[in-house]
Design a protein around this motif. Structure first.
Motif, PDB file in Angstrom:
ATOM      1  N   HIS A 143      16.891   6.254  13.593  1.00 56.82           N
ATOM      2  CA  HIS A 143      17.642   5.516  14.614  1.00 56.82           C
ATOM      3  C   HIS A 143      17.365   4.013  14.522  1.00 56.82           C
ATOM      4  O   HIS A 143      18.295   3.199  14.581  1.00 56.82           O
ATOM      5  CB  HIS A 143      17.280   6.041  16.004  1.00 56.82           C
ATOM      6  CG  HIS A 143      17.921   5.282  17.117  1.00 56.82           C
ATOM      7  ND1 HIS A 143      19.278   5.361  17.376  1.00 56.82           N
ATOM      8  CD2 HIS A 143      17.405   4.417  18.019  1.00 56.82           C
ATOM      9  CE1 HIS A 143      19.551   4.561  18.399  1.00 56.82           C
ATOM     10  NE2 HIS A 143      18.443   3.980  18.802  1.00 56.82           N
ATOM     11  N   GLU A 144      16.104   3.633  14.378  1.00 54.77           N
ATOM     12  CA  GLU A 144      15.747   2.210  14.261  1.00 54.77           C
ATOM     13  C   GLU A 144      16.489   1.564  13.096  1.00 54.77           C
ATOM     14  O   GLU A 144      17.023   0.452  13.223  1.00 54.77           O
ATOM     15  CB  GLU A 144      14.243   2.049  14.043  1.00 54.77           C
ATOM     16  CG  GLU A 144      13.401   2.283  15.256  1.00 54.77           C
ATOM     17  CD  GLU A 144      11.912   2.199  14.931  1.00 54.77           C
ATOM     18  OE1 GLU A 144      11.535   1.641  13.872  1.00 54.77           O
ATOM     19  OE2 GLU A 144      11.124   2.704  15.739  1.00 54.77           O
ATOM     20  N   LEU A 145      16.515   2.259  11.971  1.00 59.13           N
ATOM     21  CA  LEU A 145      17.172   1.696  10.790  1.00 59.13           C
ATOM     22  C   LEU A 145      18.680   1.582  10.981  1.00 59.13           C
ATOM     23  O   LEU A 145      19.281   0.599  10.529  1.00 59.13           O
ATOM     24  CB  LEU A 145      16.844   2.522   9.545  1.00 59.13           C
ATOM     25  CG  LEU A 145      15.406   2.384   9.040  1.00 59.13           C
ATOM     26  CD1 LEU A 145      15.130   3.379   7.934  1.00 59.13           C
ATOM     27  CD2 LEU A 145      15.133   0.964   8.583  1.00 59.13           C
TER      28      LEU A 145
ATOM     29  N   VAL B 140      15.795  -3.906   5.441  1.00 55.56           N
ATOM     30  CA  VAL B 140      16.487  -2.794   6.084  1.00 55.56           C
ATOM     31  C   VAL B 140      17.227  -1.971   5.027  1.00 55.56           C
ATOM     32  O   VAL B 140      17.153  -0.739   5.022  1.00 55.56           O
ATOM     33  CB  VAL B 140      17.461  -3.292   7.175  1.00 55.56           C
ATOM     34  CG1 VAL B 140      18.375  -2.181   7.654  1.00 55.56           C
ATOM     35  CG2 VAL B 140      16.687  -3.883   8.348  1.00 55.56           C
ATOM     36  N   ALA B 141      17.921  -2.653   4.109  1.00 57.45           N
ATOM     37  CA  ALA B 141      18.656  -1.940   3.054  1.00 57.45           C
ATOM     38  C   ALA B 141      17.697  -1.140   2.172  1.00 57.45           C
ATOM     39  O   ALA B 141      17.981   0.017   1.819  1.00 57.45           O
ATOM     40  CB  ALA B 141      19.459  -2.938   2.214  1.00 57.45           C
ATOM     41  N   GLN B 142      16.551  -1.718   1.819  1.00 55.42           N
ATOM     42  CA  GLN B 142      15.563  -1.008   1.007  1.00 55.42           C
ATOM     43  C   GLN B 142      15.003   0.204   1.768  1.00 55.42           C
ATOM     44  O   GLN B 142      14.817   1.275   1.189  1.00 55.42           O
ATOM     45  CB  GLN B 142      14.413  -1.949   0.620  1.00 55.42           C
ATOM     46  CG  GLN B 142      14.833  -3.045  -0.337  1.00 55.42           C
ATOM     47  CD  GLN B 142      13.772  -4.125  -0.477  1.00 55.42           C
ATOM     48  OE1 GLN B 142      12.736  -4.100   0.186  1.00 55.42           O
ATOM     49  NE2 GLN B 142      14.040  -5.090  -1.350  1.00 55.42           N
TER      50      GLN B 142
ATOM     51  N   GLN C 193      16.991   7.675   2.438  1.00 61.09           N
ATOM     52  CA  GLN C 193      17.945   8.608   1.827  1.00 61.09           C
ATOM     53  C   GLN C 193      17.284   9.452   0.743  1.00 61.09           C
ATOM     54  O   GLN C 193      17.626  10.618   0.564  1.00 61.09           O
ATOM     55  CB  GLN C 193      19.146   7.842   1.284  1.00 61.09           C
ATOM     56  CG  GLN C 193      20.020   7.293   2.392  1.00 61.09           C
ATOM     57  CD  GLN C 193      21.086   6.328   1.888  1.00 61.09           C
ATOM     58  OE1 GLN C 193      21.034   5.860   0.756  1.00 61.09           O
ATOM     59  NE2 GLN C 193      22.040   6.022   2.748  1.00 61.09           N
ATOM     60  N   ARG C 194      16.320   8.880   0.030  1.00 57.09           N
ATOM     61  CA  ARG C 194      15.594   9.645  -0.984  1.00 57.09           C
ATOM     62  C   ARG C 194      14.766  10.752  -0.349  1.00 57.09           C
ATOM     63  O   ARG C 194      14.623  11.826  -0.910  1.00 57.09           O
ATOM     64  CB  ARG C 194      14.659   8.732  -1.784  1.00 57.09           C
ATOM     65  CG  ARG C 194      15.361   7.916  -2.810  1.00 57.09           C
ATOM     66  CD  ARG C 194      14.354   7.201  -3.672  1.00 57.09           C
ATOM     67  NE  ARG C 194      14.889   5.899  -4.009  1.00 57.09           N
ATOM     68  CZ  ARG C 194      14.170   4.820  -4.233  1.00 57.09           C
ATOM     69  NH1 ARG C 194      12.855   4.866  -4.161  1.00 57.09           N
ATOM     70  NH2 ARG C 194      14.729   3.688  -4.542  1.00 57.09           N
ATOM     71  N   ARG C 195      14.222  10.468   0.810  1.00 55.17           N
ATOM     72  CA  ARG C 195      13.381  11.458   1.497  1.00 55.17           C
ATOM     73  C   ARG C 195      14.197  12.527   2.209  1.00 55.17           C
ATOM     74  O   ARG C 195      13.690  13.603   2.471  1.00 55.17           O
ATOM     75  CB  ARG C 195      12.495  10.768   2.530  1.00 55.17           C
ATOM     76  CG  ARG C 195      11.355  10.038   1.918  1.00 55.17           C
ATOM     77  CD  ARG C 195      10.414   9.625   2.988  1.00 55.17           C
ATOM     78  NE  ARG C 195       9.228   9.048   2.396  1.00 55.17           N
ATOM     79  CZ  ARG C 195       8.229   8.593   3.083  1.00 55.17           C
ATOM     80  NH1 ARG C 195       8.267   8.635   4.386  1.00 55.17           N
ATOM     81  NH2 ARG C 195       7.186   8.091   2.489  1.00 55.17           N
ATOM     82  N   GLY C 196      15.389  12.203   2.583  1.00 55.58           N
ATOM     83  CA  GLY C 196      16.248  13.178   3.263  1.00 55.58           C
ATOM     84  C   GLY C 196      15.743  13.526   4.647  1.00 55.58           C
ATOM     85  O   GLY C 196      15.537  12.668   5.485  1.00 55.58           O
TER      86      GLY C 196
ATOM     87  N   GLU D 211       0.816  -1.209   0.000  1.00 55.48           N
ATOM     88  CA  GLU D 211       0.000   0.000   0.000  1.00 55.48           C
ATOM     89  C   GLU D 211       0.855   1.268   0.000  1.00 55.48           C
ATOM     90  O   GLU D 211       0.444   2.288  -0.538  1.00 55.48           O
ATOM     91  CB  GLU D 211      -0.927   0.020   1.218  1.00 55.48           C
ATOM     92  CG  GLU D 211      -2.067  -0.963   1.123  1.00 55.48           C
ATOM     93  CD  GLU D 211      -2.939  -0.971   2.363  1.00 55.48           C
ATOM     94  OE1 GLU D 211      -2.617  -0.281   3.361  1.00 55.48           O
ATOM     95  OE2 GLU D 211      -3.959  -1.678   2.346  1.00 55.48           O
ATOM     96  N   THR D 212       2.015   1.207   0.645  1.00 56.44           N
ATOM     97  CA  THR D 212       2.895   2.389   0.735  1.00 56.44           C
ATOM     98  C   THR D 212       4.313   1.978   0.363  1.00 56.44           C
ATOM     99  O   THR D 212       5.186   1.874   1.221  1.00 56.44           O
ATOM    100  CB  THR D 212       2.870   2.978   2.158  1.00 56.44           C
ATOM    101  OG1 THR D 212       3.226   1.952   3.081  1.00 56.44           O
ATOM    102  CG2 THR D 212       1.508   3.534   2.514  1.00 56.44           C
ATOM    103  N   PRO D 213       4.560   1.739  -0.933  1.00 61.19           N
ATOM    104  CA  PRO D 213       5.869   1.239  -1.347  1.00 61.19           C
ATOM    105  C   PRO D 213       7.021   2.209  -1.107  1.00 61.19           C
ATOM    106  O   PRO D 213       8.176   1.786  -1.045  1.00 61.19           O
ATOM    107  CB  PRO D 213       5.690   0.962  -2.845  1.00 61.19           C
ATOM    108  CG  PRO D 213       4.530   1.783  -3.260  1.00 61.19           C
ATOM    109  CD  PRO D 213       3.649   1.930  -2.063  1.00 61.19           C
ATOM    110  N   GLU D 214       6.738   3.489  -0.945  1.00 67.93           N
ATOM    111  CA  GLU D 214       7.792   4.481  -0.716  1.00 67.93           C
ATOM    112  C   GLU D 214       8.006   4.774   0.773  1.00 67.93           C
ATOM    113  O   GLU D 214       8.718   5.703   1.117  1.00 67.93           O
ATOM    114  CB  GLU D 214       7.449   5.787  -1.450  1.00 67.93           C
ATOM    115  CG  GLU D 214       7.384   5.630  -2.954  1.00 67.93           C
ATOM    116  CD  GLU D 214       8.717   5.221  -3.565  1.00 67.93           C
ATOM    117  OE1 GLU D 214       9.739   5.813  -3.192  1.00 67.93           O
ATOM    118  OE2 GLU D 214       8.732   4.292  -4.396  1.00 67.93           O
ATOM    119  N   ASP D 215       7.394   3.976   1.634  1.00 67.58           N
ATOM    120  CA  ASP D 215       7.463   4.207   3.077  1.00 67.58           C
ATOM    121  C   ASP D 215       8.564   3.365   3.714  1.00 67.58           C
ATOM    122  O   ASP D 215       8.447   2.146   3.763  1.00 67.58           O
ATOM    123  CB  ASP D 215       6.113   3.874   3.705  1.00 67.58           C
ATOM    124  CG  ASP D 215       6.097   4.065   5.204  1.00 67.58           C
ATOM    125  OD1 ASP D 215       6.981   4.779   5.719  1.00 67.58           O
ATOM    126  OD2 ASP D 215       5.199   3.509   5.856  1.00 67.58           O
ATOM    127  N   PRO D 216       9.615   3.994   4.206  1.00 65.37           N
ATOM    128  CA  PRO D 216      10.670   3.211   4.860  1.00 65.37           C
ATOM    129  C   PRO D 216      10.204   2.571   6.167  1.00 65.37           C
ATOM    130  O   PRO D 216      10.702   1.514   6.543  1.00 65.37           O
ATOM    131  CB  PRO D 216      11.784   4.233   5.111  1.00 65.37           C
ATOM    132  CG  PRO D 216      11.169   5.569   4.984  1.00 65.37           C
ATOM    133  CD  PRO D 216       9.956   5.416   4.144  1.00 65.37           C
TER     134      PRO D 216
END
Length: 156
Positions: A137-139, A117-119, A125-128, A89-94
């Motif tokens: 921090h979690e990532l 995690v890598a994705q 990084q795309r979102r800045g 549903e939210t493919p751009e959501d880290p």
């Protein structure tokens, strides 16, 4: 000491009956309320309703909460299914990928968890600066765990 005669205190109706200032003050107060009420109606009453919160973080939090909502350790596969849906549903959501990585880790699927995690880090990084500090921090903690896992397995 001489006894002073005590008089009954004047009642409010008696005071108002003898005072013209109270009538004038009431009339002025009523007249002043009209422009104030008009300003309030113009400023607040005629506004279009504000749209619902459509910021990416608000949408993403709803999807991520849905993934881990009613989390039960004895039903990890069902939780993983919900996380898969949240990612679709939210493919751009880290955050959705980070939550799915957590569930995959709990299932012992470390390699898949580290891929998520890598994705998620790439999406972050795309979102800045738009990524929440807690998610950042979690990532970083999950990335360090993945690196440690690779090192222990002799792949790093």
């Amino acid at each position: 000491m001489a006894d002073l005669p005590l008089h009954q205190p004047a009642t409010l109706p008696a005071v108002l009956r003898h005072s013209t200032r109270a009538d004038t003050a009431t009339e002025k107060r009523g007249i002043l309320l009209i422009p104030i009420a008009a300003c309030l109606l113009i400023n607040f009453g005629c506004r279009a309703p504000e749209p619902p919160d459509t910021r990416p973080s608000a949408q993403n939090n709803a999807a991520a909460q849905g993934c881990l909502e009613a989390f039960r350790a004895d039903q990890l596969e069902a939780v993983l299914d919900r996380c898969d849906i949240a990612v679709k549903e939210t493919p751009e959501d880290p955050a959705a990928r980070s939550d799915r990585a957590l569930v995959l880790n709990l299932l012992g699927r470390t390699a898949q968890a580290c891929e998520n995690v890598a994705q998620a880090i790439q999406l972050q990084q795309r979102r800045g600066a738009a990524v929440e500090p807690m998610l950042r921090h979690e990532l970083s903690v999950r990335q360090a765990a993945c690196k440690q896992e690779r090192t222990m397995a002799g792949r790093d």
